[in-house]
Enzyme design. Structure first.
Site, PDB file in Angstrom:
ATOM      1  CE  LYS A 120      55.222  21.794   3.015  1.00 65.19           C
ATOM      2  NZ  LYS A 120      56.077  21.323   1.932  1.00 65.19           N
TER       3      LYS A 120
HETATM    4  N1  GLU Z   1      57.565  23.599  -0.373  1.00 61.64           N
HETATM    5  C1  GLU Z   1      58.588  23.021  -1.178  1.00 61.64           C
HETATM    6  C2  GLU Z   1      58.620  21.514  -0.991  1.00 61.64           C
HETATM    7  O1  GLU Z   1      57.649  20.900  -0.595  1.00 61.64           O
HETATM    8  C3  GLU Z   1      59.943  23.700  -0.996  1.00 61.64           C
HETATM    9  C4  GLU Z   1      60.514  23.674   0.375  1.00 61.64           C
HETATM   10  C5  GLU Z   1      61.777  24.519   0.536  1.00 61.64           C
HETATM   11  O2  GLU Z   1      62.274  25.034  -0.443  1.00 61.64           O
HETATM   12  O3  GLU Z   1      62.238  24.634   1.674  1.00 61.64           O
HETATM   13  O4  GLU Z   1      59.588  20.869  -1.298  1.00 61.64           O
END
Ligand code: GLU
Length: 430
Positions: A120
């Site tokens: 993240k």
């Molecule tokens: N931010 C989204 C999540 O928390 C998508 C992450 C992604 O598609 O890599 O799942």
């Protein structure tokens, strides 16, 4: 004369200090590891992130002054494949929060059966108060700082709170310029013209809808007679609400940070979307429902509650008053640790975040595959594949929670452990 000590009237009384987000991840991790009897070497490996990068980002603001922002990218794991996870632009972004969100990505990808690890990123900023020019310079500066962390086979960002296809387009452009060739697979959630996938924008909401239907089937709820309340009307909540409505589930309440709206007969979602567009992307003063509080929305007498806004919304106190039979977590971490047991004892079924919102990253995976192939699928093909992945994931989590006589949250962690343990063993620890 004795000097009397003045009582400290302003000191807040906490029975115990609230858990930080990463502590909350570990609390659930440890509960699931105990039940599953995850070997300690594997557990120790997964309890900490593999890599943590923090950068300072000087940006020229529109007023001619330089402001320095803090940016993060935390790679929690790469055991199943390159790390995957969004980038969050918000004021409360800090390393504890990013670490928690990165760990959830590991479990989310593993639960969904994707060949990806978890990561993240985030920047501490208030995107609502920044101009497009400032946001572009900040995003490009962040990409430059992270150019050795990101990579189509290394670490692949995506949108999260406060970011969307516009920011992803800047990242792909900056990264491609640095590397001197076009690299669409470095990021997902791109605009379709730049190699984005059809169906990606709606995917997280679509996943919420699929998991709601699957859970309703198991619970014997007749969806045509059912009602739902959806907290949050952003990318996840607005699509989730619309897609639930398309399956004849009556959405009686919606909300965003400006307020919550209740209409017994059902919210006119098209009107709500139009209102949002016209009112600076907010639901403020939406006339299609009675204004209620956030707490009232969370404790409405509905069949399904979809928290699709922020973390830590369902506290122990709220959980005691929840009347929904089913909670489907569109957001990451909306339920506090102490609330889990209360909900479980009340018989409320909670489809946990790492399963419920894994539709987004699943279609991100499809986007990445299409980028690698250079061949793009029709929306129907994307949606059908997505639905199959989600139904399989739901079945496995349900099965594992029954096998281990636990709730779906710990069942989801156990589903992830099975895959991660194998990958860690095959790859080896030396
Ligand atoms: N931010 C989204 C999540 O928390 C998508 C992450 C992604 O598609 O890599 O799942």
């Amino acid at each position: 004369m004795a000097i009397s000590k003045k009582p400290k009237v302003s000191t807040p009384v906490h029975k115990h200090k609230p858990l930080s987000m990463y502590e909350a991840v570990l609390a659930r991790f440890n509960q699931a590891a105990d039940i599953y009897k995850l070997p300690e070497d594997v557990a120790a490996t997964l309890r900490v992130p593999q890599k943590q990068v923090k950068v300072s980002l000087p940006v020229m603001m529109d007023n001619g002054k330089v402001k320095v922002f803090e940016g993060y990218r935390i790679i929690h794991s790469t055991y199943l494949g390159p790390s995957k996870g969004g980038i969050r632009f918000a004021l409360d972004v800090n390393d504890d929060e990013v670490k928690a969100l990165a760990a959830w990505m590991t479990y989310k990808c593993a639960v969904a059966g994707l060949p990806l690890g978890g990561a993240k990123g985030g920047i501490t900023c208030d995107p609502r108060k920044m101009s497009p020019g400032e946001l572009e310079r900040l995003t490009r500066e962040y990409t430059l700082a992270m150019c050795e962390v990101f990579g189509p086979d290394r670490d692949i960002p995506a949108p999260d709170m406060g970011t969307g296809k516009r920011e992803m387009a800047w990242i792909v452009d900056e990264y491609s310029k640095i590397h001197r060739h076009y690299q669409p697979g470095v990021v997902t959630g791109k605009p379709i013209t730049l190699g984005g996938s059809r169906g990606r924008e709606a995917a997280t909401g679509r996943g919420v809808m699929i998991h709601t239907l699957e859970a309703m089937k198991k619970m014997g709820i007749d969806r045509k007679k059912s009602t739902a309340a959806v907290q949050g009307f952003g990318n996840v909540g607005s699509y989730a609400a619309t897609l639930l409505r398309s399956k004849n589930i009556n959405v009686v309440a919606i909300s965003d940070y400006t307020g919550a709206y209740y209409n017994e007969r059902g919210i006119d979602l098209d009107k709500a979307l139009q209102h949002q567009k016209k009112h600076g992307n907010t639901l403020e003063d939406f006339p299609g429902g009675e204004l209620i509080t956030n707490e009232e929305l969370l404790t409405l007498d509905v069949d399904v509650l979809v928290p699709a806004a922020l973390q830590n919304q369902i506290s122990a106190d709220i959980a005691k008053n929840v009347k929904a039979k089913l909670i489907v977590e569109g957001a990451n971490g909306p339920t506090e640790v102490e609330a889990d047991e209360i909900l479980h004892n009340k018989g409320v079924i909670v489809v946990p975040d790492i399963l419920a919102n894994s539709g987004g990253v699943t279609v991100s995976y499809f986007e990445w595959v299409q980028n690698k192939q250079g061949y793009y699928w029709k929306e129907e093909e994307v949606n059908n594949k997505h639905d199959v992945y989600m139904q399989q994931a739901f079945e496995q989590v349900w099965y594992n929670s029954k096998q281990h006589k636990t709730n779906l949250r710990l069942g989801a962690y156990i589903t992830a452990f099975k895959r991660l343990e194998k990958a860690i063993r095959y790859r080896g620890i030396y």
